[in-house]
Write a protein that holds these residues in place. Structure first.
Motif, short mmCIF file in Angstrom:
data_model
loop_
_atom_site.label_atom_id
_atom_site.label_comp_id
_atom_site.label_asym_id
_atom_site.label_seq_id
_atom_site.Cartn_x
_atom_site.Cartn_y
_atom_site.Cartn_z
N LYS A 1 0.83 -1.20 0.00
CA LYS A 1 0.00 0.00 0.00
C LYS A 1 0.88 1.26 0.00
O LYS A 1 1.87 1.34 0.72
N GLU B 1 1.47 4.55 1.39
CA GLU B 1 1.05 5.17 2.65
C GLU B 1 1.25 6.68 2.64
O GLU B 1 0.48 7.43 3.24
N ARG C 1 7.19 -0.73 6.98
CA ARG C 1 7.15 0.48 6.18
C ARG C 1 8.55 0.92 5.75
O ARG C 1 9.44 1.06 6.59
N GLY D 1 -2.97 5.40 -0.67
CA GLY D 1 -4.01 4.39 -0.57
C GLY D 1 -4.02 3.40 -1.72
O GLY D 1 -4.66 2.34 -1.63
N ASP D 2 -3.30 3.72 -2.81
CA ASP D 2 -3.23 2.80 -3.94
C ASP D 2 -2.47 1.53 -3.57
O ASP D 2 -1.56 1.55 -2.73
N SER D 3 -2.84 0.44 -4.22
CA SER D 3 -2.11 -0.82 -4.09
C SER D 3 -1.07 -0.92 -5.20
O SER D 3 -1.29 -0.43 -6.31
#
Length: 204
Positions: A11, A13, A59, A80-82
């Motif tokens: 993801k 972040e 992260r 928020g994109d994968s």
């Protein structure tokens, strides 16, 4: 180097503009965590990126220069994109796909998506600069996935995606009009270029 076997979805972040580049903070899935060092190479949507900071076990941060942002779909990412993720290849590991360098040549556009029995067929645009390297039944890297090329036309080509690939990768979220990172197979490129040089020398 990578194998083109995507290990899971990560993801986005955070995205920060830092002078002429963007810093991406990516939350890695558990399968891609562990033993990450500064300077390590990780493929994000098929792009080989260098870890510049590790915030915690999951992260990590990457700096992406302007050229990479313009040549790939990383410049279109939003928080928020994968994204597809693969750790770099280690000696002795199984190669389930084909060797991928993580150096993206260009992007292609999803032109059509057709649901078929037990699979989904995508039609993708075929950029001029890679036409001679995209061959029927040949390998190609799309967003870091090792895939086999289906039918090839003058300005487009097909790939066929099984349910497992759709569930494991970003392909399950893609729609018509989206841009996909494209890396040609290095062996195919080497053979085509060698033949071209040979033919040119013969004519000379």
């Amino acid at each position: 180097m990578f194998t083109g076997i995507v290990k899971g979805l990560a993801k986005v972040e955070q995205i920060e503009q830092v002078e002429s580049l963007k810093r991406l903070t990516i939350a890695l899935p558990s399968i891609a965590q562990g033993n990450i060092e500064l300077g390590a190479s990780i493929a994000i949507n098929g792009c080989c990126l260098t870890v510049v900071e590790q915030i915690d076990d999951s992260r990590v941060c990457f700096d992406v220069i302007a050229e990479s942002l313009s040549l790939t779909n990383l410049g279109q990412l939003e928080v928020g994109d994968s994204v597809n993720v693969e750790r770099s290849f280690t000696v002795g590991a199984e190669i389930g796909g084909h060797i991928i360098s993580g150096h993206i040549a260009t992007t292609c556009e999803v032109l059509a998506i057709e649901n078929q029995a037990q699979k989904v067929c995508w039609r993708l645009s075929l950029p001029e600069q890679v036409k001679e390297y995209v061959l029927p039944k040949g390998f190609i890297g799309l967003d870091g996935c090792s895939l086999t090329v289906g039918e090839v036309r003058e300005d487009s080509f097909d790939i066929h995606l099984i349910p497992e690939t759709l569930s494991r990768t970003v392909f399950g979220f893609k729609k018509v009009g989206d841009r996909i990172n494209l890396e040609v197979d290095a062996q195919t490129q080497a053979i085509v270029d060698t033949v071209k040089r040979y033919m040119s020398n013969q004519k000379g």
